[in-house]
Design a protein around this motif. Structure first.
Motif, PDB file in Angstrom:
ATOM      1  N   GLY A  31       0.439  -1.297  -0.309  1.00  0.00           N
ATOM      2  CA  GLY A  31      -0.043  -0.135  -0.150  1.00  0.00           C
ATOM      3  C   GLY A  31       0.382   0.956  -0.230  1.00  0.00           C
ATOM      4  N   ILE A  32       2.243   0.856   0.846  1.00  0.00           N
ATOM      5  CA  ILE A  32       2.499   2.374   0.483  1.00  0.00           C
ATOM      6  C   ILE A  32       3.536   2.806  -0.740  1.00  0.00           C
ATOM      7  N   LEU A  33       3.890   1.375  -1.338  1.00  0.00           N
ATOM      8  CA  LEU A  33       4.525   1.502  -2.651  1.00  0.00           C
ATOM      9  C   LEU A  33       3.686   2.739  -3.612  1.00  0.00           C
ATOM     10  N   ARG A  34       2.253   2.054  -3.396  1.00  0.00           N
ATOM     11  CA  ARG A  34       1.702   2.706  -4.093  1.00  0.00           C
ATOM     12  C   ARG A  34       1.390   3.664  -4.546  1.00  0.00           C
ATOM     13  N   ALA A  35       0.517   3.599  -2.444  1.00  0.00           N
ATOM     14  CA  ALA A  35       1.014   5.944  -2.379  1.00  0.00           C
ATOM     15  C   ALA A  35       1.774   6.827  -3.083  1.00  0.00           C
ATOM     16  N   ARG A  36       3.296   5.892  -2.350  1.00  0.00           N
ATOM     17  CA  ARG A  36       4.700   7.018  -2.821  1.00  0.00           C
ATOM     18  C   ARG A  36       4.447   6.989  -4.632  1.00  0.00           C
ATOM     19  N   LEU A  37       3.973   5.862  -5.471  1.00  0.00           N
ATOM     20  CA  LEU A  37       4.068   6.319  -6.705  1.00  0.00           C
ATOM     21  C   LEU A  37       2.540   7.718  -7.209  1.00  0.00           C
ATOM     22  N   ARG A  38       2.150   7.103  -6.478  1.00  0.00           N
ATOM     23  CA  ARG A  38       0.705   7.889  -6.864  1.00  0.00           C
ATOM     24  C   ARG A  38       0.925   9.937  -6.464  1.00  0.00           C
ATOM     25  N   ARG A  39       1.595   9.451  -5.277  1.00  0.00           N
ATOM     26  CA  ARG A  39       2.569  10.990  -5.050  1.00  0.00           C
ATOM     27  C   ARG A  39       3.235  11.812  -5.478  1.00  0.00           C
ATOM     28  N   LEU A  40       4.300  10.787  -6.284  1.00  0.00           N
ATOM     29  CA  LEU A  40       5.403  11.167  -7.620  1.00  0.00           C
ATOM     30  C   LEU A  40       4.305  11.437  -8.877  1.00  0.00           C
ATOM     31  N   GLN A  41       3.876  10.692  -9.052  1.00  0.00           N
ATOM     32  CA  GLN A  41       3.136  11.289  -9.991  1.00  0.00           C
ATOM     33  C   GLN A  41       1.982  12.899 -10.178  1.00  0.00           C
ATOM     34  N   ALA A  42       1.311  12.670  -9.023  1.00  0.00           N
ATOM     35  CA  ALA A  42       0.416  13.728  -8.876  1.00  0.00           C
ATOM     36  C   ALA A  42       1.100  15.255  -8.543  1.00  0.00           C
ATOM     37  N   ALA A  43       2.658  14.957  -8.726  1.00  0.00           N
ATOM     38  CA  ALA A  43       3.322  16.061  -8.196  1.00  0.00           C
ATOM     39  C   ALA A  43       3.539  16.651  -9.586  1.00  0.00           C
ATOM     40  N   PHE A  44       4.092  15.409 -10.536  1.00  0.00           N
ATOM     41  CA  PHE A  44       3.997  15.297 -12.132  1.00  0.00           C
ATOM     42  C   PHE A  44       2.709  16.322 -12.392  1.00  0.00           C
ATOM     43  N   ASP A  45       1.714  16.269 -12.367  1.00  0.00           N
ATOM     44  CA  ASP A  45       0.748  16.788 -12.490  1.00  0.00           C
ATOM     45  C   ASP A  45       0.355  17.201 -12.561  1.00  0.00           C
ATOM     46  N   GLU A  46       0.312  17.890 -11.395  1.00  0.00           N
ATOM     47  CA  GLU A  46      -0.208  19.010 -10.544  1.00  0.00           C
ATOM     48  C   GLU A  46       1.338  20.666 -11.422  1.00  0.00           C
ATOM     49  N   ALA A  47       2.418  19.918 -11.245  1.00  0.00           N
ATOM     50  CA  ALA A  47       3.247  20.463 -12.379  1.00  0.00           C
ATOM     51  C   ALA A  47       2.783  21.854 -13.442  1.00  0.00           C
ATOM     52  N   GLY A  48       2.023  20.131 -14.340  1.00  0.00           N
ATOM     53  CA  GLY A  48       1.683  20.615 -15.994  1.00  0.00           C
ATOM     54  C   GLY A  48       2.532  19.948 -16.668  1.00  0.00           C
ATOM     55  N   GLN A  49       3.421  18.869 -15.575  1.00  0.00           N
ATOM     56  CA  GLN A  49       4.320  18.697 -16.823  1.00  0.00           C
ATOM     57  C   GLN A  49       4.484  17.025 -16.869  1.00  0.00           C
ATOM     58  N   ALA A  50       4.113  16.438 -18.085  1.00  0.00           N
ATOM     59  CA  ALA A  50       4.213  14.511 -18.266  1.00  0.00           C
ATOM     60  C   ALA A  50       5.907  14.309 -18.144  1.00  0.00           C
ATOM     61  N   VAL A  51       5.455  12.803 -17.524  1.00  0.00           N
ATOM     62  CA  VAL A  51       6.817  11.873 -17.272  1.00  0.00           C
ATOM     63  C   VAL A  51       6.085  10.913 -17.358  1.00  0.00           C
ATOM     64  N   ALA A  52       6.912  10.329 -17.756  1.00  0.00           N
ATOM     65  CA  ALA A  52       7.061   8.564 -17.869  1.00  0.00           C
ATOM     66  C   ALA A  52       7.760   7.961 -16.997  1.00  0.00           C
ATOM     67  N   ILE A  53       7.315   7.115 -15.115  1.00  0.00           N
ATOM     68  CA  ILE A  53       8.273   7.130 -14.448  1.00  0.00           C
ATOM     69  C   ILE A  53       8.773   5.896 -14.701  1.00  0.00           C
ATOM     70  N   HIS A  54       9.823   5.563 -14.432  1.00  0.00           N
ATOM     71  CA  HIS A  54      10.137   3.741 -14.710  1.00  0.00           C
ATOM     72  C   HIS A  54      11.352   3.339 -13.138  1.00  0.00           C
ATOM     73  N   TYR A  55      10.454   3.279 -13.103  1.00  0.00           N
ATOM     74  CA  TYR A  55      11.251   2.609 -11.242  1.00  0.00           C
ATOM     75  C   TYR A  55      12.186   1.937 -11.409  1.00  0.00           C
ATOM     76  N   ALA A  56      13.435   2.263 -11.157  1.00  0.00           N
ATOM     77  CA  ALA A  56      14.732   1.498 -11.011  1.00  0.00           C
ATOM     78  C   ALA A  56      15.074   0.287 -10.088  1.00  0.00           C
ATOM     79  N   VAL A  57      14.527  -0.553 -10.923  1.00  0.00           N
ATOM     80  CA  VAL A  57      14.511  -1.441 -10.473  1.00  0.00           C
ATOM     81  C   VAL A  57      16.221  -2.271  -9.448  1.00  0.00           C
ATOM     82  N   LYS A  58      17.385  -1.868  -9.198  1.00  0.00           N
ATOM     83  CA  LYS A  58      18.177  -2.371  -8.318  1.00  0.00           C
ATOM     84  C   LYS A  58      17.997  -1.868  -6.868  1.00  0.00           C
ATOM     85  N   ALA A  59      16.533  -1.296  -6.456  1.00  0.00           N
ATOM     86  CA  ALA A  59      16.895  -0.149  -5.888  1.00  0.00           C
ATOM     87  C   ALA A  59      15.485  -1.741  -4.610  1.00  0.00           C
ATOM     88  N   ASN A  60      15.471  -2.292  -5.788  1.00  0.00           N
ATOM     89  CA  ASN A  60      14.739  -3.426  -4.659  1.00  0.00           C
ATOM     90  C   ASN A  60      13.795  -4.435  -5.724  1.00  0.00           C
TER      91      ASN A  60
END
Ligand code: LLP
Length: 461
Positions: free
Chosen positions: A66-95
């Motif tokens: 649930g925390i993973l989903r919430a953090r991804l949503r928060r990150l995406q929302a920050a870009f949406d609010e800034a009006g900046q489209a972005v593709a989020i590619h999770y850096a697999v090496k972290a886990n």
């Protein structure tokens, strides 16, 4: 305001002196994903961690879906609010656990991989090859062939030598590789020396001065389609200034290359957003979104980011048990010897990293604070998780959670001292399940052989 304690209030937990490490209450107040319940003890999402430690033993990693989903949503929302489209590619090496990759990809993330193994993990987790980018300074022929055969979104090329090699491999396979050139922007990210990557002397990327010419050459190579540039200046970055400087340099490069008549359609802005382990500034998704928008936003580019730590570090804890409390004189703090060690969590030994520690039991968490050294059982002085840490007085058999270990924790484990890899559980709301069994000790030597001429008669195996 929601309370982080059930019937336990912050006033029930001991204070530490000002200016020192954060207290248990402060650690919990800053982490709404954790809660200390008077009866159930420490909970991640809505699951008591003691129950997981009872069932799976310690050491055990626990990750909150649930925390993973919430953090991804928060990150995406920050870009949406800034009006900046972005593709989020999770850096697999972290886990790189398959369940974590699955949760993040279901929630909309693509992947950034740095080895054939990570690429296979991402594919196995069901991530669309079109949403996978491949970074890394030393990709082998086999790894490049695998990437070509799966038609991934882009290969981030780190050198002229790699570019030429990729061209011949692609031509031989009748494939066309979409590539971006990773540029070394010569920016000091101001982070730990071992995880800064964008200074001119670091091994990563192509020098700023050479990038435009190499891009032009790439367009003429067989099997290569240059589509843009990538930059990654380091990890655990709390301030936006170095990001801005690096992105501005890439924007200048994009304009320069376009002026010379070449198309540029992609910029990969890398990862690096930091988290608050102790009291350092937390990397701000909003500031990152603004830095990207203000520097690269107006150029009609497809923009990519590769966050690792920020998404997963706070979603994970490592549970461990106190094996022994070793006193060493009246005037010295005791050594609290845990059953987790540097082979499980390497960060403190390798980077002098600071991780919060919270007892699992509410009663232990309420004990008066005292100074202690938290160490593992491995035969190295460097196997120290925390020196001189003021913590509720720990006793043999107590269990603790080592916080913010979701990133660069389990993935950096080894079996040093013949210590099997720890188990791993995932919680999701009020559910939990084991996602990796504790490695059976026999598996440590399962692939070893003793040559006949050495084994002799009667020697096992
Ligand atoms: N992209 C590239 C090309 C990278 O090299 C890295 C991390 C990332 C993205 C993700 O960076 P993040 O968002 O996680 O900061 N083991 C170290 C961290 C090493 C980071 C390596 N590269 C640690 O435990 O602090």
């Amino acid at each position: 305001m929601p309370s982080h304690f059930n019937s336990l209030s912050a006033a029930d937990l001991p204070d530490h002196e000002a200016g020192g490490d954060p207290t248990t209450a402060e650690l919990l107040a800053a982490r709404p994903q954790l809660r200390l319940d008077a009866l159930c003890g420490l909970m991640l999402e809505r699951v008591p961690l003691a129950g997981i430690a009872d069932a799976l033993g310690t050491p055990v990693w626990v990750t909150g879906a649930g925390i993973l989903r919430a953090r991804l949503r928060r990150l995406q929302a920050a870009f949406d609010e800034a009006g900046q489209a972005v593709a989020i590619h999770y850096a697999v090496k972290a886990n790189d656990h398959l369940a974590i990759l699955r949760v993040l990809s279901q929630a909309g993330a693509g992947a950034d991989v740095v080895s054939g193994g990570e690429l296979q993990r991402a594919l196995l987790a069901g991530i669309d090859p079109e949403r996978i980018v491949f970074s890394g300074v030393g990709k082998t022929d086999d790894e490049l062939r695998l990437a070509l055969s799966r038609s991934i979104a882009q290969i981030n090329v780190e050198s002229r030598e790699e570019l030429e090699r990729l061209s011949s491999l692609a031509a031989a396979a009748g494939a066309r590789a979409r590539i971006v050139l990773r540029v070394n922007p010569d920016v000091d990210a101001g982070t730990h020396a071992k995880i800064t990557t964008g200074r001119a002397d670091d091994k990563f990327g192509i020098g700023r001065e050479e990038a435009a010419a190499l891009y032009a050459e790439a367009a003429a190579l067989d099997g290569i389609e240059p589509v843009g540039f990538a930059v990654h200046i380091g990890s655990q970055i709390g301030e936006p200034a170095p990001f801005r400087t690096a992105f501005a340099r890439i924007a200048t490069l994009v304009r320069q290359v376009r002026e010379a008549g070449r198309a540029v359609s992609v910029v990969d802005c890398g990862g690096g957003l930091g988290v608050r382990y102790r009291d350092e500034p937390e990397g701000s998704p909003r500031a990152l979104a603004h830095a990207i928008r203000d520097t690269l936003g107006g150029l009609g580019l497809r923009l990519v980011i590769e966050p690792g730590r920020w998404l997963v570090a706070p979603a994970g804890v490592l549970l461990s048990r106190v094996v022994r409390v070793k006193r060493s004189g009246e005037d010295r703090p005791p050594f609290v010897v845990l059953d987790a060690a540097m082979n499980d969590l390497l960060r403190p030994s390798l980077y002098e990293a600071w991780h919060g520690v919270v007892p699992l039991g509410a009663a232990s968490a309420a004990r008066p604070a005292q100074a202690a050294h938290l160490v593992g059982p491995v035969c190295e002085t460097g196997d120290t998780l925390a020196r001189d840490r003021r913590l509720p007085a720990l006793r043999e058999g107590d269990r603790v959670a080592i916080l913010d270990t979701g990133a660069y924790g389990a993935v950096m484990s080894s079996t040093y001292n013949a210590r099997p890899l720890a188990a791993h559980a995932m919680v999701d709301g009020d559910r939990w399940g084991c996602i990796r069994e504790r490695q059976p000790v026999e598996r440590l030597w399962a692939h070893e052989t003793v040559p006949d001429w050495i084994a002799g008669a009667g020697t096992p195996r």
